[in-house]
Design a protein around this motif. Structure first.
Motif, PDB file in Angstrom:
ATOM      1  N   ARG A   1       0.856  -1.186   0.000  1.00 18.52           N
ATOM      2  CA  ARG A   1       0.000   0.000   0.000  1.00 18.52           C
ATOM      3  C   ARG A   1       0.890   1.234   0.000  1.00 18.52           C
ATOM      4  N   TRP A   2       0.266   2.370  -0.306  1.00 17.04           N
ATOM      5  CA  TRP A   2       0.961   3.656  -0.264  1.00 17.04           C
ATOM      6  C   TRP A   2       0.255   4.525   0.762  1.00 17.04           C
TER       7      TRP A   2
ATOM      8  N   GLY B   1      -0.091   1.380  -9.305  1.00 18.24           N
ATOM      9  CA  GLY B   1      -0.421   2.708  -8.797  1.00 18.24           C
ATOM     10  C   GLY B   1      -0.495   2.795  -7.288  1.00 18.24           C
ATOM     11  N   HIS B   2      -0.922   3.972  -6.822  1.00 18.62           N
ATOM     12  CA  HIS B   2      -0.907   4.284  -5.394  1.00 18.62           C
ATOM     13  C   HIS B   2      -2.255   4.092  -4.716  1.00 18.62           C
ATOM     14  N   LYS B   3      -3.306   3.820  -5.448  1.00 21.83           N
ATOM     15  CA  LYS B   3      -4.643   3.888  -4.880  1.00 21.83           C
ATOM     16  C   LYS B   3      -5.145   2.581  -4.304  1.00 21.83           C
ATOM     17  N   GLU B   4      -4.631   1.467  -4.761  1.00 19.74           N
ATOM     18  CA  GLU B   4      -5.116   0.172  -4.287  1.00 19.74           C
ATOM     19  C   GLU B   4      -4.212  -0.387  -3.201  1.00 19.74           C
ATOM     20  N   ILE B   5      -4.786  -1.265  -2.378  1.00 14.12           N
ATOM     21  CA  ILE B   5      -4.008  -2.069  -1.435  1.00 14.12           C
ATOM     22  C   ILE B   5      -3.973  -3.477  -2.002  1.00 14.12           C
ATOM     23  N   PHE B   6      -2.806  -3.956  -2.351  1.00 17.31           N
ATOM     24  CA  PHE B   6      -2.675  -5.288  -2.925  1.00 17.31           C
ATOM     25  C   PHE B   6      -2.366  -6.281  -1.809  1.00 17.31           C
TER      26      PHE B   6
END
Length: 297
Positions: free
Chosen positions: A248-249, A284-289
């Protein structure tokens, strides 16, 4: 200022006496009128308010404002500051009583989290099962939300993307709590801004470590990534979180790799680390993988 008492029960939490009722400061108005032989109608006239308004003040249906407190001081001789402090305490007690009732109603929701495991890990203070209100309060503080509804909304907005599993999915509350503790740990780390080129170079070096014998250099991995602005935190898995790792970011310059060390095997660790590193480098920065630890995958 005297305080009228009632024959009602109370509780003691941590040695502190906490009555489960609140007496409005307006009760002192009645006492003062009785001592002076003054009626409510007379006091209302002297204060320039309707008698019904005074009745609401006495029964706590209206707050004692600074203007009202000044009027009571002038007429009854009780300092304005005492009225305002009593009013603040009364409203605080009312809020606490309402809060405890609300938290008691949320005890079944809190029980959906692995509270005992979270206490054993030190994520929550150790509280007895009978202290349902304390447990709910501690859980809300850990999750950093004001209500169970707020948690549901927060979890839904996490935008979690994870690989499909052929066995059974992660429990949302267990996974959410696991992710939250990773966030807690990551926020404690002060690192330089993310440097993509440096991180890619570091991961090439780290990859060579995976063929070495001996214990996995967990601290060395975290320190090397930290120098590139990537936070690596190790968070034990909760019973139904099922997560092996997550990316995550926390901000556009602060990526976080969270590993559970699930499976306790070297190959699982290295596979998950490189998988999460790829998310940092490519996505990208928006999702939590989130990678679920599925032995059949």
């Amino acid at each position: 200022m005297s305080v009228k008492t009632k024959n009602q029960s109370s509780t003691a939490i941590g040695g502190e006496h906490r009555p489960n009722y609140a007496v409005p400061p307006g009760a002192t108005i009645s006492e003062s009128l009785e001592e002076r032989g003054m009626g409510q109608r007379d006091l209302a006239a002297r204060m320039g308010i309707q008698e019904s308004v005074l009745s609401d003040l006495i029964h706590g249906k209206r707050p004692i404002t600074p203007e009202t407190a000044r009027g009571l001081e002038l007429i009854l001789g009780i300092p304005m500051a005492l009225w305002l402090r009593a009013e603040a305490r009364y409203r605080e007690h009312q809020a606490r009583i309402a809060e405890e009732t609300r938290y008691s109603d949320w005890s079944e929701w809190a029980a959906q989290f692995p509270l005992r495991d979270m206490m054993n890990l030190g994520w929550l203070p150790t509280l007895p099962a009978k202290d349902t209100v304390g447990r709910v309060r501690a859980l809300l503080g850990f999750l950093q939300v004001a209500s169970r509804e707020a948690w549901d909304g927060t979890y839904q907005r996490m935008n979690i993307a994870y690989r499909k599993t052929r066995t059974f999915p992660a429990d949302p509350n267990h996974l959410g709590a696991w992710l939250r503790h990773g966030e807690v740990l990551a926020l404690r780390c002060e690192l330089p801004n993310y440097d993509k080129a440096a991180f890619l170079k570091a991961m090439i070096a780290i990859r060579s470590w995976s063929t070495e014998t001996g214990a996995v250099p967990l601290t060395k991995v975290a320190t090397t990534c930290a120098a590139c602005g990537v936070t690596v935190v190790y968070v034990p898995a909760l019973p139904k979180s099922r997560a092996a790792g997550a990316t995550r970011w926390l901000s556009p310059t602060k990526p976080v790799i969270q590993l559970s060390l699930r499976g306790k095997t070297d190959d699982m660790f290295w596979f998950t680390l490189f998988h999460e590193a790829a998310h940092v480098l490519k996505h990208g920065h928006k999702e939590i993988f989130v990678e679920l630890g599925d032995k059949d995958d």
